[in-house]
Design a protein around this motif. Structure first.
Motif, mmCIF file in Angstrom:
data_model
loop_
_atom_site.group_PDB
_atom_site.id
_atom_site.type_symbol
_atom_site.label_atom_id
_atom_site.label_comp_id
_atom_site.label_asym_id
_atom_site.label_seq_id
_atom_site.Cartn_x
_atom_site.Cartn_y
_atom_site.Cartn_z
ATOM 1 N N LEU A 1 56.259 14.087 79.439
ATOM 2 C CA LEU A 1 56.213 15.539 79.319
ATOM 3 C C LEU A 1 57.545 16.165 79.697
ATOM 4 C CD1 LEU A 1 52.827 16.920 80.722
ATOM 5 C CD2 LEU A 1 53.919 17.530 78.566
ATOM 6 N N ALA A 2 58.056 15.778 80.866
ATOM 7 C CA ALA A 2 59.274 16.400 81.390
ATOM 8 C C ALA A 2 60.470 16.148 80.474
ATOM 9 C CB ALA A 2 59.559 15.875 82.791
ATOM 10 N N ARG A 3 60.667 14.914 80.073
ATOM 11 C CA ARG A 3 61.874 14.574 79.315
ATOM 12 C C ARG A 3 61.792 15.005 77.854
ATOM 13 N NH1 ARG A 3 63.736 8.654 80.064
ATOM 14 N NH2 ARG A 3 65.745 9.575 79.435
ATOM 15 N N SER A 4 60.578 15.163 77.342
ATOM 16 C CA SER A 4 60.452 15.643 75.962
ATOM 17 C C SER A 4 61.075 17.027 75.816
ATOM 18 C CB SER A 4 58.980 15.687 75.548
ATOM 19 O OG SER A 4 58.266 16.670 76.280
ATOM 20 N N ARG A 5 61.044 17.828 76.892
ATOM 21 C CA ARG A 5 61.643 19.163 76.847
ATOM 22 C C ARG A 5 63.142 19.088 76.587
ATOM 23 N NH1 ARG A 5 59.221 21.287 82.508
ATOM 24 N NH2 ARG A 5 60.426 19.460 83.130
ATOM 25 N N TYR A 6 63.795 18.092 77.175
ATOM 26 C CA TYR A 6 65.241 17.965 76.997
ATOM 27 C C TYR A 6 65.578 17.488 75.586
ATOM 28 C CZ TYR A 6 64.472 18.038 82.018
ATOM 29 O OH TYR A 6 64.033 18.366 83.279
ATOM 30 N N LEU A 7 64.702 16.657 75.013
ATOM 31 C CA LEU A 7 64.916 16.268 73.620
ATOM 32 C C LEU A 7 64.742 17.476 72.702
ATOM 33 C CD1 LEU A 7 63.157 12.780 73.377
ATOM 34 C CD2 LEU A 7 65.606 13.272 73.524
ATOM 35 N N PHE A 8 63.794 18.339 73.023
ATOM 36 C CA PHE A 8 63.624 19.559 72.222
ATOM 37 C C PHE A 8 64.864 20.446 72.332
ATOM 38 C CE2 PHE A 8 62.238 23.937 71.526
ATOM 39 C CZ PHE A 8 61.584 23.825 70.310
ATOM 40 N N ILE A 9 65.404 20.572 73.549
ATOM 41 C CA ILE A 9 66.629 21.356 73.736
ATOM 42 C C ILE A 9 67.774 20.747 72.931
ATOM 43 C CG2 ILE A 9 68.398 21.985 75.431
ATOM 44 C CD1 ILE A 9 66.133 22.317 77.480
ATOM 45 N N LYS A 10 67.898 19.428 72.991
ATOM 46 C CA LYS A 10 68.958 18.743 72.243
ATOM 47 C C LYS A 10 68.821 18.999 70.738
ATOM 48 C CE LYS A 10 71.977 15.127 71.643
ATOM 49 N NZ LYS A 10 73.163 14.712 72.413
ATOM 50 N N ALA A 11 67.584 18.957 70.246
ATOM 51 C CA ALA A 11 67.348 19.117 68.809
ATOM 52 C C ALA A 11 67.515 20.560 68.344
ATOM 53 C CB ALA A 11 65.951 18.618 68.451
ATOM 54 N N HIS A 12 67.502 21.513 69.296
ATOM 55 C CA HIS A 12 67.602 22.942 68.963
ATOM 56 C C HIS A 12 68.611 23.605 69.899
ATOM 57 C CE1 HIS A 12 63.526 21.503 67.942
ATOM 58 N NE2 HIS A 12 63.653 22.259 66.865
ATOM 59 N N ARG A 13 69.773 22.977 70.033
ATOM 60 C CA ARG A 13 70.736 23.359 71.071
ATOM 61 C C ARG A 13 71.148 24.830 71.007
ATOM 62 N NH1 ARG A 13 72.792 24.930 74.576
ATOM 63 N NH2 ARG A 13 74.487 24.183 75.902
ATOM 64 N N ALA A 14 71.246 25.407 69.810
ATOM 65 C CA ALA A 14 71.715 26.789 69.670
ATOM 66 C C ALA A 14 70.744 27.795 70.275
ATOM 67 C CB ALA A 14 71.945 27.117 68.202
ATOM 68 N N ARG A 15 69.516 27.388 70.533
ATOM 69 C CA ARG A 15 68.512 28.294 71.066
ATOM 70 C C ARG A 15 68.517 28.365 72.587
ATOM 71 N NH1 ARG A 15 63.547 29.177 67.490
ATOM 72 N NH2 ARG A 15 64.376 28.867 65.386
ATOM 73 N N PHE A 16 69.406 27.610 73.235
ATOM 74 C CA PHE A 16 69.387 27.528 74.686
ATOM 75 C C PHE A 16 70.764 27.799 75.282
ATOM 76 C CE2 PHE A 16 65.923 25.041 72.995
ATOM 77 C CZ PHE A 16 64.846 25.552 73.717
ATOM 78 N N GLY A 17 70.764 28.230 76.540
ATOM 79 C CA GLY A 17 71.989 28.642 77.204
ATOM 80 C C GLY A 17 72.821 27.491 77.719
ATOM 81 N N GLU A 18 73.877 27.845 78.437
ATOM 82 C CA GLU A 18 74.787 26.838 78.990
ATOM 83 C C GLU A 18 74.264 26.243 80.297
ATOM 84 O OE1 GLU A 18 77.427 25.727 77.306
ATOM 85 O OE2 GLU A 18 76.579 27.041 75.775
ATOM 86 N N ARG A 19 73.202 26.860 80.850
ATOM 87 C CA ARG A 19 72.647 26.379 82.118
ATOM 88 C C ARG A 19 71.125 26.399 82.013
ATOM 89 N NH1 ARG A 19 74.418 29.709 87.355
ATOM 90 N NH2 ARG A 19 73.582 31.371 86.028
ATOM 91 N N VAL A 20 70.491 25.408 82.635
ATOM 92 C CA VAL A 20 69.039 25.314 82.670
ATOM 93 C C VAL A 20 68.604 25.297 84.133
ATOM 94 C CG1 VAL A 20 67.001 23.960 82.046
ATOM 95 C CG2 VAL A 20 68.970 24.022 80.500
ATOM 96 N N LEU A 21 67.547 26.024 84.446
ATOM 97 C CA LEU A 21 67.023 26.045 85.811
ATOM 98 C C LEU A 21 65.580 25.579 85.809
ATOM 99 C CD1 LEU A 21 64.911 28.670 86.440
ATOM 100 C CD2 LEU A 21 67.017 29.911 85.973
ATOM 101 N N ALA A 22 65.123 25.207 86.993
ATOM 102 C CA ALA A 22 63.714 24.851 87.193
ATOM 103 C C ALA A 22 63.299 25.351 88.567
ATOM 104 C CB ALA A 22 63.505 23.343 87.087
#
Length: 338
Positions: free
Chosen positions: A142-163
């Motif tokens: 579950l956790a790491r799938s989110r990062y693959l989604f970010i990688k696949a849609h990089r333009a939709r996300f910022g330069e920093r990620v928080l949790a």
């Protein structure tokens, strides 16, 4: 058949609601409120359906699904940009050094300052596994799938990620940090404020919280002791975040005092190491364990797989993984080591 991660759908509401009732409080991104959850699912569907790229205030919700049994056993979320609709508040823990020549003493004090420093960041959160599915590494999927989604849609996300991680509270829902600080200004129990925040957002914080820095030494020792500490059930999640490269930059949650960890998006381990490959064979997949995703937006899927590299051709994936991902020979996938 094994589990896979996919975008939430309207028919998943009942399973999401049942899991929300199991969180035990303090879980702002998954409140046991029917209307709020319906709104979240609708917002997620709108975000997945948005055609144009670019960072916005999207919220993408995913579920952990056993397709063979028709069961949903987990959920997680990714936010494109925080602080878009309402300010994103955090406390920053800083230091103030003061010297008195007359006394010949130097005093070093810790201060909590209300900030919106993290606005514009993307966020991962809302991760919850059903108690019956907390073995087998499904939390990591579950956790790491989110990062693959970010990688696949990089333009939709910022330069920093928080949790944000849930802070310390007891079984009765009492929160030492809330009782020692914010609760004194709001006149309500932590559970009431947390529920209000989950449903209505954080605007009321700006209306009632003091804007001046708070001296930590003035707080009760019970409140000081839990600042920046995750709830015991959140420690495995913190370890997974740290393994991805997230770190504590002295930001804490204004409600429960839990830690907020951050990472540069492109330095997140899964984002950095994931590579695009072509499926060239479907078979037993070999002995190498991997996390694999395929598809864009509403077609996104992720699962664990067995794989082997075929020189100059691509990857051989095990048949079960290709069925979970809904891919065929010739399709491209994102792959990272498990």
């Amino acid at each position: 058949m094994s589990f896979r991660v996919r975008p939430v759908r309207g028919e998943d509401f009942a399973a999401i609601y049942e899991m929300a009732k199991l969180t035990g409080g303090g879980f702002t991104n998954l409140p046991p409120d029917r209307g709020t959850l319906v709104g979240k699912i609708a917002r997620s569907e709108e975000s997945f359906a948005r055609a144009e790229d670019g960072q916005q205030g999207d919220m993408y919700m995913f579920v952990l699904e056993d397709p063979a049994e028709g069961l949903v056993r987990g959920t997680c979320q990714v936010f494109g940009q925080v602080g878009v609709v309402q300010p994103f508040y955090s406390y920053h823990l800083g230091n103030l050094t003061q010297t008195s020549p007359e006394l010949g003493k130097t005093f070093r004090n810790q201060l909590l300052t209300l900030t919106t420093d993290l606005e514009g960041s993307s966020e991962v959160g809302g991760l919850f596994l059903h108690p019956q599915s907390r073995a087998g590494g499904w939390g990591a999927l579950l956790a790491r799938s989110r990062y693959l989604f970010i990688k696949a849609h990089r333009a939709r996300f910022g330069e920093r990620v928080l949790a944000e991680l849930r802070g310390v509270m007891d079984e009765a829902g009492n929160c030492p940090f809330w009782d020692g600080l914010a609760g004194r200004f709001f006149g309500m129990h932590f559970s009431e404020a947390d529920e209000f925040n989950a449903v209505h957002g954080t605007r009321f914080i700006a209306d009632l919280m003091p804007r001046t820095p708070i001296y930590v030494s003035l707080l009760a020792e019970s409140a000081q002791a839990v600042m920046g500490q995750p709830h015991p059930t959140g420690r495995p999640a913190l370890r997974m975040l740290e393994e991805e490269g997230f770190y504590f930059d002295r930001y804490i949650d204004i409600f429960d005092g839990g830690p907020t960890v951050v990472a540069d998006t492109d330095d997140i381990r899964t984002v950095r190491e994931a590579a695009t490959e072509t499926v060239c064979e479907i078979g037993d997949g070999g002995r190498t364990k991997a996390l694999v995703s395929a598809g864009q937006l509403t077609d996104f899927r992720a699962c664990f797989a067995n794989m082997k590299r075929v020189p100059k051709k691509g990857l051989c994936l095990n048949r079960e993984a290709t069925e979970l991902l809904e891919v065929e020979v010739g399709d491209q996938v994102l792959v990272v080591g498990r």
